[in-house]
Motif scaffolding. Structure first.
Motif, PDB file in Angstrom:
ATOM      1  N   ASP A   1     -44.240 -15.367 -82.405  1.00 34.58           N
ATOM      2  CA  ASP A   1     -43.355 -14.592 -83.128  1.00 34.58           C
ATOM      3  C   ASP A   1     -42.853 -14.575 -84.809  1.00 34.58           C
ATOM      4  OD1 ASP A   1     -44.175 -13.215 -80.372  1.00 34.58           O
ATOM      5  OD2 ASP A   1     -41.875 -13.414 -79.214  1.00 34.58           O
TER       6      ASP A   1
ATOM      7  N   HIS B   1     -51.369 -10.032 -77.875  1.00 37.74           N
ATOM      8  CA  HIS B   1     -50.776 -10.356 -76.939  1.00 37.74           C
ATOM      9  C   HIS B   1     -50.941 -11.571 -76.824  1.00 37.74           C
ATOM     10  CE1 HIS B   1     -48.220 -10.706 -73.162  1.00 37.74           C
ATOM     11  NE2 HIS B   1     -47.736  -9.434 -73.872  1.00 37.74           N
TER      12      HIS B   1
ATOM     13  N   THR C   1     -45.546 -12.049 -78.378  1.00 33.91           N
ATOM     14  CA  THR C   1     -45.314 -12.165 -76.476  1.00 33.91           C
ATOM     15  C   THR C   1     -44.792 -10.461 -76.719  1.00 33.91           C
ATOM     16  OG1 THR C   1     -42.031 -12.125 -78.557  1.00 33.91           O
ATOM     17  CG2 THR C   1     -43.681 -14.070 -76.941  1.00 33.91           C
ATOM     18  N   THR C   2     -44.535  -9.644 -75.698  1.00 41.26           N
ATOM     19  CA  THR C   2     -44.346  -8.030 -75.460  1.00 41.26           C
ATOM     20  C   THR C   2     -43.560  -7.355 -76.166  1.00 41.26           C
ATOM     21  OG1 THR C   2     -44.957  -8.959 -73.231  1.00 41.26           O
ATOM     22  CG2 THR C   2     -43.960  -6.400 -73.318  1.00 41.26           C
TER      23      THR C   2
END
Ligand SMILES: [Zn+2]
Length: 304
Positions: free
Chosen positions: A206, A238, A249-250
């Motif tokens: 991320d 993702h 990540t989401t």
């Protein structure tokens, strides 16, 4: 003003062989999810017109388009696309490409529009590849540029796969700037140069992704001052994506979308978004992730 969403009921109308990789039902699932879960006064649905042969051949080779639309494309070229040919395939493809064009035009009117399909960035001048038949992103840029107040388009592609078709189609064009974020060790193996390419290693997380995404978008937007942005918000970056290899990540995908939509609004640049790639055997797993683009759009719209 409600958020403009572009959708056509035939996006998922395609019968594919058992076990086919392409999540054709995700478009219908996403639309249904919106209708069932988002307050109806917050958005409006616009149904696009299919693109015409004349519009398609302004970006693609006439012979390719004629053979593609009539089912006469050589078998090897059809295999490279990855779908069996059918009337339904052509119909949904031309409607979806029309949808991205409409998304760009609606973004010019309202500041922001989101297409519940699109992102066919592997389609080249005279061949399709990787589930992409015609390049909706370049077609939309081309149509937007016909308007007198649009002189420069920036295509930001954050699908995990490199935007090779977009890069090749726009290589000689100064009115379309291309910026591709992608996983380096992923399809396509040959990656023609975009104006800006940001390749990530497998397993990229991320923090590195978001920092690089924001920095590169900001540089490209500030330097080129585009009159419109076309944004491919692919979710195949993702961590759980089956064709991805990145570890995003989401929540970070939401942060990506929220930041870019907010930055475009802050700079008063219209932005037309497409949902892009996302691959899961269980297609419904994709819906909450694609939904985040719509949620980000609603949030940015609501901010004064
Ligand atoms: Zn992809």
């Amino acid at each position: 003003m409600p958020l403009t969403l572009i959708n056509h009921g035939i996006y998922s109308d395609l019968a594919l062989p058992d076990g086919h990789r392409y999540p054709i039902n995700k478009y219908q699932l996403l639309y249904q999810h919106i209708v069932q879960n988002v307050e109806s006064n917050l958005y409006q649905i616009v149904k696009p017109e299919a693109l015409t042969i004349t519009q398609l051949t302004q970006v693609h080779q006439s012979q390719y388009i004629e053979q593609l639309c009539s089912g006469q494309l050589p078998a090897a070229k059809m295999r490279r696309i990855g779908f069996p040919w059918s009337e339904a395939l052509i119909k949904r493809t031309l409607a979806s490409a029309g949808g991205t064009v409409t998304t760009a035009l609606k973004a010019m009117e309202t500041g922001m529009a989101i297409h519940l399909s699109g992102g066919y960035h592997h389609a080249h001048y005279d061949f399709g590849s990787g589930f992409c038949l015609v390049n909706d992103l370049v077609l939309a840029a081309n149509e937007a540029l016909k308007h007198s107040d649009i002189n420069k388009v920036l295509i930001i592609d954050s699908d995990v796969h490199h935007g090779d078709g977009t890069a090749a189609l726009c290589a000689q064009r100064e009115d379309i700037i291309t910026l591709s974020f992608h996983c380096d060790k992923n399809f396509p193996s040959r990656k023609p140069q975009s104006d800006y390419d940001v390749g990530f290693a497998k397993g990229c997380g991320d923090e590195e992704f978001l920092q690089s995404f924001k920095g590169s978008c900001q540089l490209a937007i500030d330097f080129h001052q585009p009159d419109i942005i076309i944004y491919d918000a692919g979710v195949d970056i993702h961590i759980d994506d089956e064709l991805g290899f990145m570890n995003i990540t989401t929540e970070a995908i939401y942060q990506r979308d929220l930041w870019l939509l907010g930055y475009a609004k802050q700079r008063h640049i219209p932005i037309g978004c497409v949902v892009g790639g996302g691959y899961r055997t269980n297609e419904s797993d994709l819906i909450p992730i694609h939904m985040q683009l719509i949620q980000a759009g609603l949030k940015v719209k609501a901010q004064q």
